[in-house]
Design a protein around this motif. Structure first.
Motif, PDB file in Angstrom:
ATOM      1  N   GLY A  62       0.782  -1.231   0.000  1.00 15.63           N
ATOM      2  CA  GLY A  62       0.000   0.000   0.000  1.00 15.63           C
ATOM      3  C   GLY A  62       0.810   1.276   0.000  1.00 15.63           C
ATOM      4  O   GLY A  62       2.030   1.276   0.115  1.00 15.63           O
ATOM      5  N   ASP A  63       0.087   2.390  -0.138  1.00 13.77           N
ATOM      6  CA  ASP A  63       0.675   3.716  -0.355  1.00 13.77           C
ATOM      7  C   ASP A  63       1.521   3.714  -1.634  1.00 13.77           C
ATOM      8  O   ASP A  63       2.686   4.115  -1.646  1.00 13.77           O
ATOM      9  CB  ASP A  63       1.480   4.192   0.862  1.00 13.77           C
ATOM     10  N   TYR A  64       0.868   3.250  -2.711  1.00 20.14           N
ATOM     11  CA  TYR A  64       1.503   3.276  -4.036  1.00 20.14           C
ATOM     12  C   TYR A  64       1.649   4.713  -4.515  1.00 20.14           C
ATOM     13  O   TYR A  64       2.627   5.066  -5.164  1.00 20.14           O
ATOM     14  CB  TYR A  64       0.645   2.475  -5.018  1.00 20.14           C
ATOM     15  N   TRP A  98      -3.893  -2.076  -1.171  1.00 21.99           N
ATOM     16  CA  TRP A  98      -3.781  -0.632  -0.943  1.00 21.99           C
ATOM     17  C   TRP A  98      -3.702  -0.330   0.542  1.00 21.99           C
ATOM     18  O   TRP A  98      -3.978  -1.163   1.391  1.00 21.99           O
ATOM     19  CB  TRP A  98      -4.967   0.099  -1.565  1.00 21.99           C
ATOM     20  N   ASP A  99      -3.293   0.905   0.879  1.00 21.11           N
ATOM     21  CA  ASP A  99      -3.439   1.416   2.235  1.00 21.11           C
ATOM     22  C   ASP A  99      -4.233   2.725   2.147  1.00 21.11           C
ATOM     23  O   ASP A  99      -5.086   2.858   1.262  1.00 21.11           O
ATOM     24  CB  ASP A  99      -2.065   1.564   2.903  1.00 21.11           C
ATOM     25  N   ASP A 100      -3.944   3.674   3.011  1.00 16.08           N
ATOM     26  CA  ASP A 100      -4.780   4.877   3.070  1.00 16.08           C
ATOM     27  C   ASP A 100      -4.518   5.874   1.944  1.00 16.08           C
ATOM     28  O   ASP A 100      -5.445   6.461   1.383  1.00 16.08           O
ATOM     29  CB  ASP A 100      -4.634   5.570   4.429  1.00 16.08           C
ATOM     30  N   HIS A 101      -3.239   6.080   1.584  1.00 11.23           N
ATOM     31  CA  HIS A 101      -2.944   7.207   0.687  1.00 11.23           C
ATOM     32  C   HIS A 101      -3.411   6.985  -0.740  1.00 11.23           C
ATOM     33  O   HIS A 101      -3.401   7.940  -1.526  1.00 11.23           O
ATOM     34  CB  HIS A 101      -1.450   7.535   0.719  1.00 11.23           C
ATOM     35  N   GLU A 102      -3.839   5.782  -1.088  1.00 15.08           N
ATOM     36  CA  GLU A 102      -4.495   5.597  -2.378  1.00 15.08           C
ATOM     37  C   GLU A 102      -5.826   6.346  -2.422  1.00 15.08           C
ATOM     38  O   GLU A 102      -6.415   6.519  -3.495  1.00 15.08           O
ATOM     39  CB  GLU A 102      -4.712   4.108  -2.672  1.00 15.08           C
ATOM     40  N   GLY A 135      -7.195  -3.374   4.878  1.00 24.46           N
ATOM     41  CA  GLY A 135      -7.303  -2.855   6.238  1.00 24.46           C
ATOM     42  C   GLY A 135      -7.853  -1.451   6.313  1.00 24.46           C
ATOM     43  O   GLY A 135      -7.661  -0.768   7.334  1.00 24.46           O
ATOM     44  N   ARG A 136      -8.528  -0.983   5.288  1.00 23.80           N
ATOM     45  CA  ARG A 136      -9.016   0.399   5.254  1.00 23.80           C
ATOM     46  C   ARG A 136     -10.519   0.533   5.075  1.00 23.80           C
ATOM     47  O   ARG A 136     -11.169   1.305   5.767  1.00 23.80           O
ATOM     48  CB  ARG A 136      -8.340   1.155   4.081  1.00 23.80           C
ATOM     49  N   GLN A 137     -11.068  -0.231   4.135  1.00 23.52           N
ATOM     50  CA  GLN A 137     -12.421   0.046   3.657  1.00 23.52           C
ATOM     51  C   GLN A 137     -13.507  -0.252   4.680  1.00 23.52           C
ATOM     52  O   GLN A 137     -14.577   0.354   4.634  1.00 23.52           O
ATOM     53  CB  GLN A 137     -12.650  -0.770   2.388  1.00 23.52           C
ATOM     54  N   GLY A 159       3.258  -2.912   6.190  1.00 25.43           N
ATOM     55  CA  GLY A 159       3.915  -1.746   5.590  1.00 25.43           C
ATOM     56  C   GLY A 159       3.610  -0.520   6.419  1.00 25.43           C
ATOM     57  O   GLY A 159       3.649  -0.548   7.636  1.00 25.43           O
ATOM     58  N   ASP A 160       3.314   0.585   5.747  1.00 25.36           N
ATOM     59  CA  ASP A 160       2.688   1.790   6.301  1.00 25.36           C
ATOM     60  C   ASP A 160       3.559   2.695   7.135  1.00 25.36           C
ATOM     61  O   ASP A 160       3.427   3.921   7.061  1.00 25.36           O
ATOM     62  CB  ASP A 160       1.461   1.419   7.155  1.00 25.36           C
ATOM     63  N   PHE A 161       4.460   2.189   7.974  1.00 20.97           N
ATOM     64  CA  PHE A 161       5.041   2.989   9.051  1.00 20.97           C
ATOM     65  C   PHE A 161       6.353   3.670   8.659  1.00 20.97           C
ATOM     66  O   PHE A 161       6.982   4.318   9.468  1.00 20.97           O
ATOM     67  CB  PHE A 161       5.233   2.111  10.289  1.00 20.97           C
TER      68      PHE A 161
HETATM   69 CA    CA Z   1      -0.249   4.372   5.307  1.00 19.48          CA
END
Ligand code: CA
Ligand code: FE
Length: 553
Positions: A209-211, A261-265, A330-332, A445-447
């Motif tokens: 995620g955060d592509y 994906w993560d949040d920044h998408e 882990g977002r939606q 990922g993410d951190f």
């Molecule tokens: Ca993130």
């Protein structure tokens, strides 16, 4: 949060892709049909037996320039097929620059890079309403085999890609080696890590995620195109910007990817229908619909396109009897983040407020504050319980093993992590402990920093059992805040489950046999240097049958 898509789902969903007008054919081409002798035209692919007819609604289109500016990609292999991706975009940063028509694209899969031994070929329609993206399900391939692929239109030929099928599910592969990472903020660094990863010997790469990042143009080694992205067209142009990077293109071309994906998408730290900025829900859902469609259009995923703000992307993939991958969202489906007020900077840690640090509110302990949503949680737990694979990976977004930054009770932590959903986490992990397989490995990922550690049913109670091993890859380029080294020393002292913390940029390589797993952490020297060298900074072992990570001295 109620789950409005509770329904059983097949392991693979190919209805859209398989019906995509593509007349995939076993080539069986004779030597006088040598595709390497020139760019094939639709007549050279007239197969025996005849293909499905090309729709009359796809006329020839004059292209204004090379349409293959965004490279190629492949993903989500099975034992007999792989998704091949490209997007036609002669003017990638300004909407793509394509005419408003659908257009036919030819594709080929060969065993050699000269394309003298083409094993599959066909045509697909790049649809204008999908930004002229192409998702081909190239099937009829041999298991556990490497292939080359390319697309052509008229006189234009795409860059060449390499891909690889998975071993058959009923076989026992002796080993598997793959890589994973996340977070490639365009402005905060170059993609030297992708270039090094592309040169590794890996069966595939897992993207957590955060592509892209949604923020407007700021300061950095290079600059985002325009202000914060909000509309479908904005998201398309942002994906196109990132995909113009040649190191990223080379890494996609090197191997298939499994992508989530993560949040920044969509937007920083969003949770379900809840925007970080408390936008009205219908406004945020409209934004999410555009963001999700643009994600589909640019990722080599075995999925149908979304038709609104709800989009089920969790899926699982099987690598013989050695490994199973649960690719998670882990977002939606998250409930909103339980917190007790404003984010607070950690005393003595500079700009650490950007981490989003809160004391946990009481409702974090309520399992009704769901992290995965009811349907996805059931899918994960049932899938884990039914797995016959040795190693079972959760390819997911945020740190699961807990992070009690100051060692306080209640913890001061980052509510965007699983910590913000401590009750939901406990419910998931207790069910996995009771019914799941022996060897669960969480990929995170993410951190923007690397970590490794043991996942307990209650991370802050050392008397509860270790259920899984967790490897958090650092970021490809995204920055951690300035106090990383001091924070690493602090959190390693206050979190016994945590065995490693390092904020250098890079990726992780994971190699396993039926008996043991090894994770190697690679880091580049400087994300501001496009030619940065890379080194291995830590190596971990996991023994099959004993969850938990051991750092090699
Ligand atoms: Ca993130
Ligand atoms: Fe990130």
């Amino acid at each position: 949060m109620t789950d409005d898509i509770a329904r059983s789902r097949p392991l693979t969903r190919r209805s859209f892709i398989a019906s995509a007008v593509a007349a995939a054919i076993a080539a069986g081409c004779s030597s006088d049909d040598d595709p390497s002798s020139g760019a094939p035209t639709p007549t050279t692919v007239a197969p025996t037996p005849a293909p499905e007819p090309t729709p009359a609604s796809v006329p020839a289109v004059d292209l204004p320039g090379d349409p293959f500016t965004l490279g190629v990609a492949s993903g989500d292999p099975t034992e007999s097929s792989v998704i091949l991706w490209t997007r036609l975009a002669p003017d990638p940063l300004s909407g793509g620059g394509m005419p408003g028509d659908d257009i036919e694209v030819m594709w080929e899969v060969a065993t050699d890079d000269a394309f003298t031994d083409v094993v599959r070929r066909g045509s697909a329609v790049a649809m204008a309403e999908l930004a002229h993206s192409v998702h081909v399900d190239a099937d009829g391939l041999e298991p556990d085999s490497s292939y080359h692929y390319r697309f052509t239109i008229d006189d234009f030929t795409s860059p060449l890609g390499r891909t690889r099928t998975f071993p058959a599910a009923d076989t026992s592969p002796p080993n598997l080696r793959f890589g994973f990472s996340s977070c490639q903020n365009w402005e905060q660094g170059f993609y030297a890590a992708h270039r090094h990863a592309a040169a590794e010997d890996l069966a595939f790469f897992v993207w957590l995620g955060d592509y892209i990042y949604e923020s407007g143009a700021g300061d950095g080694v290079r600059t985002h195109n325009g202000p914060e992205i909000m509309t479908l067209d904005d998201y398309r142009n942002r994906y196109a910007l990132y995909k113009t990077d040649l190191d990223l293109q080379a890494h996609h071309a090197a191997r298939p990817w499994l992508t989530t994906w993560d949040d920044h998408e969509v937007e920083n730290n969003y949770a379900g229908d809840n925007s970080e900025n408390a936008d009205p829900i219908d406004v945020f859902r409209d934004r999410r619909a555009g963001a999700y469609l643009a994600w589909y259009e640019h990722m080599p995923v075995r999925l149908d396109p979304p038709d609104g703000p709800d989009y089920e992307i969790h899926r699982d993939l099987v690598w013989g009897d050695l490994a199973r991958f649960f690719v998670m969202d882990g977002r939606q489906y998250r409930a909103d983040q339980p917190r007790d007020g404003e984010s607070r900077p950690l005393p003595g840690f500079g700009d650490s407020a950007s981490l989003g640090v809160f004391t946990l509110a009481d409702d974090a302990a309520d399992p009704a504050n769901t992290f995965l949503g009811a349907e996805q949680q059931r899918w994960l737990i049932d899938g884990m319980a039914a797995s016959t694979q040795t190693w079972n990976f959760m390819a997911q977004q945020v740190l699961m093993q807990g992070l009690n930054i100051l060692g306080t009770d209640p913890p001061l932590t980052v509510t965007d992590l699983w910590d913000g959903y401590a009750g939901s986490r406990r419910e998931v992990l207790e069910q996995l402990a009771a019914n799941g397989p022996d060897n669960i490995v969480v990929l995170t990922g993410d951190f923007h920093s690397a970590a490794a550690g043991d996942v307990r049913t209650d991370p802050f109670d050392l008397d509860t059992p270790v259920v899984a091993s967790e490897f958090m890859a650092t970021s490809i380029s995204s920055a951690f805040f300035d106090g990383a080294e001091a924070l690493a020393a602090l959190v390693l002292a206050t979190n016994p489950q945590l065995k490693f913390f390092d904020a250098r940029k890079g990726y992780t390589v994971c190699e396993m046999t039926p008996d043991a797993l090894v994770a190697e952490y690679r880091a580049i020297a400087d994300p501001a240097d496009p030619d940065s060298p890379i080194e291995t900074i830590a190596t971990f072992d996991v023994a099959a049958g004993t969850p938990g990570v051991t750092l090699r001295p």
